[in-house]
Structure formats: structure tokens, C-alpha cells
Scaffold this active site. Sequence first.
Site, PDB file in Angstrom:
ATOM      1  N   ASN A 104       0.729  -1.139  -0.365  1.00 21.36           N
ATOM      2  CA  ASN A 104       0.178  -0.289   0.021  1.00 21.36           C
ATOM      3  C   ASN A 104       0.887   0.625  -0.013  1.00 21.36           C
ATOM      4  OD1 ASN A 104       0.870   0.332   2.905  1.00 21.36           O
ATOM      5  ND2 ASN A 104      -0.867  -0.373   3.310  1.00 21.36           N
ATOM      6  N   LEU A 105       2.254   1.314   0.012  1.00 13.72           N
ATOM      7  CA  LEU A 105       3.204   2.332  -0.209  1.00 13.72           C
ATOM      8  C   LEU A 105       3.091   3.033   0.745  1.00 13.72           C
ATOM      9  CD1 LEU A 105       3.388   3.032  -4.223  1.00 13.72           C
ATOM     10  CD2 LEU A 105       4.658   1.604  -2.808  1.00 13.72           C
ATOM     11  N   SER A 145       6.446  -1.882  12.298  1.00 13.38           N
ATOM     12  CA  SER A 145       7.484  -2.429  12.611  1.00 13.38           C
ATOM     13  C   SER A 145       8.191  -1.608  13.084  1.00 13.38           C
ATOM     14  CB  SER A 145       8.382  -3.498  11.999  1.00 13.38           C
ATOM     15  OG  SER A 145       9.124  -2.054  10.919  1.00 13.38           O
ATOM     16  N   TYR A 158       4.436  -4.597  19.248  1.00 12.19           N
ATOM     17  CA  TYR A 158       5.179  -4.639  18.452  1.00 12.19           C
ATOM     18  C   TYR A 158       4.760  -6.600  18.698  1.00 12.19           C
ATOM     19  CZ  TYR A 158       8.470  -6.015  14.293  1.00 12.19           C
ATOM     20  OH  TYR A 158       9.157  -6.983  13.844  1.00 12.19           O
TER      21      TYR A 158
END
Length: 330
Positions: free
Chosen positions: A32-33, A77, A141
Site C-alpha cells: 500500500n506504499l 515494525s 509490536y
Amino acid sequence: MSVLVVGGAGYIGSHTVDWLCEKNYDVVVIDNLSTGHKESLNKKAKFYEGDLRDKSFMRKVFKDETIDGVIHCAAFSIVPESMKEPLKYYDNNTYGMNVLLEIMNEFGVKFIVFSSTAATYGEPKQVPIKETDPQVPTNPYGETKLAMEKMMHWSDIAYGMKFVALRYFNVGGAKEDGSIGEDHQPETHLTPIVLQVAHGTRDELTIFGDDYDTPDGTNVRDYVHVLDLAEAHRLALEYLLSGNESNAFNLGSSTGFSNLQIVQAAREVTGKDIPTKIGDRRPGDPSTLIADSTKARTILNWNPQYDDVKKIIKDAWTWETKNPQGYSDK
Ligand code: UDP
């Protein structure tokens, strides 16, 4: 046969896509950039821009392409960001995996290689860390990645979907010619920040804490070259396509480097003075993470070629000096 790389325009995804294209796999990319870069994609890969949480978009891709296996690298991340915005991580990471597995199951795609992380272990009871050690994350995360591993586990039991979870330790380096590399906005990872300071695009590095229970008081991490990771993804895919059982593998060098040692290595590689100061501890950081990656070496026949922290820094430095503004230089 096509391999779908979800998140193929990100740092690890783009190096994996490039590696697979060089090895003549047919590669389809979804991204999805939001954090990825279209410029990082190998021209041989077929690119679909869209979000993996968008089921109708995902159905279209799975309908149009013959997908034999999926490599899933699409996730947020950044540990400190996850501490501040945990729900953003649950939405993109955990819900994203939910949709991906649902669509894979709908279209009868049975194999998935997943970018997991050492952060699923949390503060280890012993180092080096083995795959069988307890997974008790210390940040959202790591929690979302652990949940994603469990979603694959239960999807294997329920639907026979086979998975490999690759638990990366600290990834660094770039393609050796410096044509693709690491470009996060903002950058939070140690090695690119150290090299930005070396290059003069940042004034100094703040080292987050020097009062940990480690030899020099700074955190210890295990660094692995992104090209070795790319090969590990290919090996994991072949492992699944050959009919093997679901599995998890640590990917690291099995050697720990402290944050101060990384700065020193970067000074030696770049020949630059790298100003540093000591700051507060960063919330969510375990003190030491070192992999036991014997299992990947024996079962996947993973044989890292760039198992040297100076080589990792050298290749990242080539990328940094050629592209000081990252992909916006392209
Ligand atoms: N780190 C640091 N200063 C920075 C960025 C990172 O001291 O500006 C430290 C961080 O606290 C950790 C190590 O570098 O001990 C590696 O952090 P990174 O974010 O690169 O990866 P992580 O270990 O969180 O996956």
C-alpha cells in the site's frame, strides 16, 4: 508458478523480491506504499498497489494471479511507535494477517512464509535464544507478531495451511551495488542512524541507555544481512513447497554486538568521527537479543554469506552515500 510478496516494497520485502526475480521466480507484489517505496521494486515483479486489509482488492489479485505461495512482509515494525499507538499495530499487523489468511484459504493457497521477529521472545531467560524458548513480548509490536504466528498455527490445524515463521534478529545492510536499501521515514533503527551521522545528515547519535546488564552497559543485538534474509525467505518457501511441516526459525548471526560496538565498527568502516551521547533507556527494549540459528542452518540449509557486522555496515554505507535522501533521490 508465482510467489506473492505482500509488503514487497518495504526494506526486507524489496530485497526479497529482487533476490527472487534474480533467481527467475515469477513475483507478484502487493504494497500500500504507506512505508514502502515503488522505486525499490525490481522491474520484473508485477505490482499491485493496495491494502491487504481491503478484501475486494485482495480477491481481485488472487483471482487474476496464480499464486503458489505467499511471503508476508507487510507490517508496522517500530517498537517505540507501537508503545505509543498499539491499536495501529493490531489493526495493520494482526487484522492484516486475518484478512490474508482468509483470502488465501478462500483461494486454496496453502503456503505462507512470515516475517516474524526476535521481539516475540521479549526479555530472554537465556542467550542465545532457541525457537523453543518462551515467547513473552515486551512491546505491542512483538505482541502483534506473536499473535500473527498463532493465527497461522491455528489456520494450519483448521485449514491445513502450512507456514514458516522467520524470526529475524536485527536486520541491516543493503544490496551490494547500493541500488536498493533501507529508507524509513522517520528512521528509528540503529545502523542507518549511525550512518546518517557519519554522512553528516544528522548531528549525533543518542544511545538509549548505558546502564543495562551487558558488558559495556548498552543493549546487545544480533545483526543479520538483508541479503541473507532474502535467501532465507526463498529457502523457507521451497521448504514448504516440498511438503514439509509448519515451522519457526531464528535468523541471526549468533553473535552479539553492543550499541557502542556498532558505533565503533561504523567508525572503522566509514573513517568518520561519529558523535554520540548517552540518553535514557528506550521503553520496550530488551537488554540482549542473540539468536541460536542452528535450526535454520540445519533444516533450511541456510548458510549466511555476509555473516560479518562490518560487511553489513559497509553495504549500508554504500546505499547511504549514494542515496542520502533515500528513495527521494531516485
Ligand atoms: N538505538 C539507539 N539509538 C537510536 C536507535 C536505536 O541507541 O537512535 C538502540 C536501541 O535502543 C536498541 C538498538 O539500538 O538497543 C537497536 O535498535 P533498533 O531500533 O535498530 O532495532 P530493535 O532492536 O528495536 O529491533
